[in-house]
Design a protein around this motif. Structure first.
Motif, PDB file in Angstrom:
ATOM      1  N   GLU A 217       0.863  -1.224   0.166  1.00 15.30           N
ATOM      2  CA  GLU A 217      -0.009  -0.011   0.054  1.00 15.30           C
ATOM      3  C   GLU A 217       0.837   1.306   0.021  1.00 15.30           C
ATOM      4  O   GLU A 217       0.260   2.434  -0.370  1.00 15.30           O
ATOM      5  N   LEU A 218       2.071   1.233   0.528  1.00 17.66           N
ATOM      6  CA  LEU A 218       3.120   2.153   0.547  1.00 17.66           C
ATOM      7  C   LEU A 218       3.808   2.146  -0.445  1.00 17.66           C
ATOM      8  O   LEU A 218       4.731   3.270  -0.728  1.00 17.66           O
ATOM      9  N   GLY A 219       3.666   1.171  -1.707  1.00 21.63           N
ATOM     10  CA  GLY A 219       4.412   1.152  -2.793  1.00 21.63           C
ATOM     11  C   GLY A 219       5.675   0.517  -2.580  1.00 21.63           C
ATOM     12  O   GLY A 219       6.812   0.875  -3.225  1.00 21.63           O
ATOM     13  N   LYS A 220       6.097   0.151  -1.572  1.00 20.86           N
ATOM     14  CA  LYS A 220       7.479  -0.643  -1.330  1.00 20.86           C
ATOM     15  C   LYS A 220       7.479  -1.941  -1.446  1.00 20.86           C
ATOM     16  O   LYS A 220       8.486  -2.662  -1.334  1.00 20.86           O
ATOM     17  N   ALA A 424      16.966 -12.151  10.482  1.00 22.70           N
ATOM     18  CA  ALA A 424      16.139 -11.911   8.972  1.00 22.70           C
ATOM     19  C   ALA A 424      14.832 -11.484   8.917  1.00 22.70           C
ATOM     20  O   ALA A 424      14.460 -10.629   8.111  1.00 22.70           O
ATOM     21  N   LEU A 425      13.869 -11.892  10.105  1.00 22.20           N
ATOM     22  CA  LEU A 425      12.697 -11.492  10.099  1.00 22.20           C
ATOM     23  C   LEU A 425      12.686  -9.896  10.320  1.00 22.20           C
ATOM     24  O   LEU A 425      11.732  -9.220   9.742  1.00 22.20           O
ATOM     25  N   GLY A 431      12.678  -4.029   5.290  1.00 19.50           N
ATOM     26  CA  GLY A 431      12.789  -3.749   4.000  1.00 19.50           C
ATOM     27  C   GLY A 431      14.380  -4.080   3.447  1.00 19.50           C
ATOM     28  O   GLY A 431      14.570  -3.927   2.274  1.00 19.50           O
ATOM     29  N   ASP A 432      15.200  -4.674   4.380  1.00 14.42           N
ATOM     30  CA  ASP A 432      16.742  -4.876   3.920  1.00 14.42           C
ATOM     31  C   ASP A 432      16.799  -6.136   3.165  1.00 14.42           C
ATOM     32  O   ASP A 432      17.787  -6.053   2.510  1.00 14.42           O
ATOM     33  N   ARG A 436      12.291 -13.963  -0.392  1.00 21.55           N
ATOM     34  CA  ARG A 436      13.051 -15.043  -1.091  1.00 21.55           C
ATOM     35  C   ARG A 436      14.130 -15.566   0.080  1.00 21.55           C
ATOM     36  O   ARG A 436      14.103 -16.806   0.697  1.00 21.55           O
ATOM     37  N   GLU A 437      14.855 -14.254   0.581  1.00 15.73           N
ATOM     38  CA  GLU A 437      15.850 -14.611   1.340  1.00 15.73           C
ATOM     39  C   GLU A 437      15.281 -14.873   2.908  1.00 15.73           C
ATOM     40  O   GLU A 437      15.867 -15.690   3.688  1.00 15.73           O
TER      41      GLU A 437
END
Length: 485
Positions: A217-220, A424-425, A431-432, A436-437
């Protein structure tokens, strides 16, 4: 102590209804060794062997026997040859009665037997209205086979070995129940962990889906990424459903094996047996304990002796044989029972029988040769069996040591994988990293957890297998003993 643990566990199930029930590996083994059907099999097998040994021992004691013919009645016409050669059929109506009381003592060293006894005979002739008694108030004798196979002598050697082997087998059976219980316990524990992991993954995937939608929704985040996390949620739900079913099946198998009365809705938590103290065992010590405690070495000796006896039997059964029986006593006959026991005279009896094979077309030689070769075969099999068994003991010792080290390594790897997943979570939320990772990190975390449980299972399986092949408690430093219920 085991009984106490069993009672404690049952009480915890009965009265701590509000709390989740907890079951440890040691409690499971104690319950299995109390309730399992395999315990009944082991107990019954040992009882049979003990009864057989007791029955054999009675053969070495004096045997008192009453035997005879209470009545042998006959009424018929018998042919009677006359002086001129003709035959006249004469009516005959007779009855014979015989009773004997014998006390016999087998002599295992010689194969002979002492006997002492008493007997009475009565004859009735109903046509002539005549009856007569013949009595032997007492007689004493000895019977001795000569050059014959002495089966009692060999049984006297083999029977105690058979009992010792059965008693060792009982201990091995009890330890094998511990091995089987460990297998069932870890199967259920692994399934329980997989179900918990699947549930956590499902919750994490739902959380990730919410985060991804917010990022979209934020376009990210792309629409493809949103669809991917939705598929991940569906896959996680399927995985959880399958894992939960597998857990129910594994837990049901464990409960059935332990033979404890629990309902399907009982929620039992299996604890991870992560603590242990036995990290290494000397293979030389393990082999010495195995030679001392295991039934295998009694079995080797028993097989060799049994094979030797077959050679002796083949030689004795196919050559000159004789039997000498000597008896002395008192005897008399009279028309009245009381008179038959008065004014007795001495009686003697000597029986000598023999059997000499004259022509057997080489049968005796072939049987002896067969028995000798069988003895060589048995020795070769025993030598190989002993090598195989020694290999199993060494493998069990080294397996325990290796698994103890690997548990430490895998536990560290598990802790690292769990920490890496948490990071990782967090990075995905920021967003880092890509989805898939994050999935790769999730897989690594799950694999590390399963690897830890499987390695721990291997350690405990090795631990109880080592106890089984040595029948020695290396932690307590004593031989393993069980009391038959």
């Amino acid at each position: 102590m085991k009984t106490f643990n069993y009672i404690l566990f049952i009480l915890s199930i009965s009265f701590v209804c509000q709390a989740q029930k907890v079951l440890t590996l040691q409690q499971s083994i104690d319950l299995a060794q109390q309730n399992s059907n395999y315990v009944r099999l082991a107990n019954t097998t040992l009882e049979i062997e003990r009864a057989d040994y007791k029955a054999f021992q009675t053969n070495l004691r004096p045997q008192l026997e009453l035997k005879g013919t209470p009545s042998s009645y006959g009424k018929n016409y018998n042919p009677i040859t006359q002086p001129d050669g003709s035959i006249v059929y004469q009516a005959v109506e007779q009855n014979n009665i015989n009773m004997q009381l014998n006390l016999t003592q087998q002599i295992a060293a010689t194969g002979g037997a002492f006997f002492v006894g008493s007997q009475i005979n009565r004859f009735d002739d109903f046509q002539g209205n005549f009856h007569q008694y013949q009595a032997q108030p007492v007689y004493v004798g000895y019977s001795q086979p000569i050059f014959q196979y002495n089966e009692l002598k060999w049984q006297k050697i083999l029977a105690p070995l058979q009992l010792q082997e059965a008693e060792k087998q009982f201990i091995e059976d009890m330890e094998w129940i511990a091995v089987q219980t460990t297998e069932f316990y870890f199967n259920a524990l692994s399934a329980q962990w997989n179900a918990n992991i699947a549930l956590l993954n499902l919750e994490d995937n739902k959380k990730i889906a919410r985060i991804t939608k917010a990022k979209y929704e934020l376009g990210k985040a792309s629409e493809s990424e949103v669809l991917q996390v939705e598929l991940n949620v569906i896959s996680a739900e399927q995985t959880f459903s399958t894992a939960h079913l597998s857990y129910r099946k594994s837990m049901r198998s464990l409960i059935n094996y332990l033979q404890i009365d629990l309902s399907e809705d009982d929620d039992i938590k299996l604890l991870v047996p992560s603590e242990y103290t036995l990290n290494e065992v000397s293979t030389d010590v393990a082999w010495e304990k195995a030679k001392l405690n295991r039934k295998d070495f009694i079995n080797y000796e028993k097989r060799r002796i049994a094979s030797q006896s077959e050679i002796i039997k083949a030689k004795r059964d196919n050559r000159f044989q004789a039997n000498v029986e000597v008896a002395f006593g008192l005897s008399n006959q009279a028309g009245q029972l009381g008179e038959a026991y008065q004014n007795t005279i001495q009686s003697q009896q000597i029986n000598v029988t023999l059997a000499v094979p004259i022509l057997d077309w080489g049968r005796a030689k072939a049987r002896i040769h067969s028995a000798q070769k069988s003895y060589e075969l048995v020795n070769a099999q025993i030598d190989q069996d002993q090598l195989d068994f020694q290999r199993d003991v060494v493998n069990a010792s080294e397996q325990l040591e290796t698994m103890a080290k690997q548990v430490t390594f895998i536990k560290t790897a598990d802790e690292v994988a769990q920490k890496k997943y948490s990071i990782a979570l967090q990075r995905y939320e920021l967003g880092d990293i890509s989805i898939r990772e994050l999935v790769w990190s999730t897989d690594e975390k799950d694999q590390a957890k399963n690897a830890y449980i499987n390695t721990l299972k291997s350690y405990w399986m090795s631990y109880y297998q080592l106890r089984t092949v040595t029948l020695f408690d290396f932690e307590e430093g004593e031989n393993i003993r069980y009391v038959m219920k």
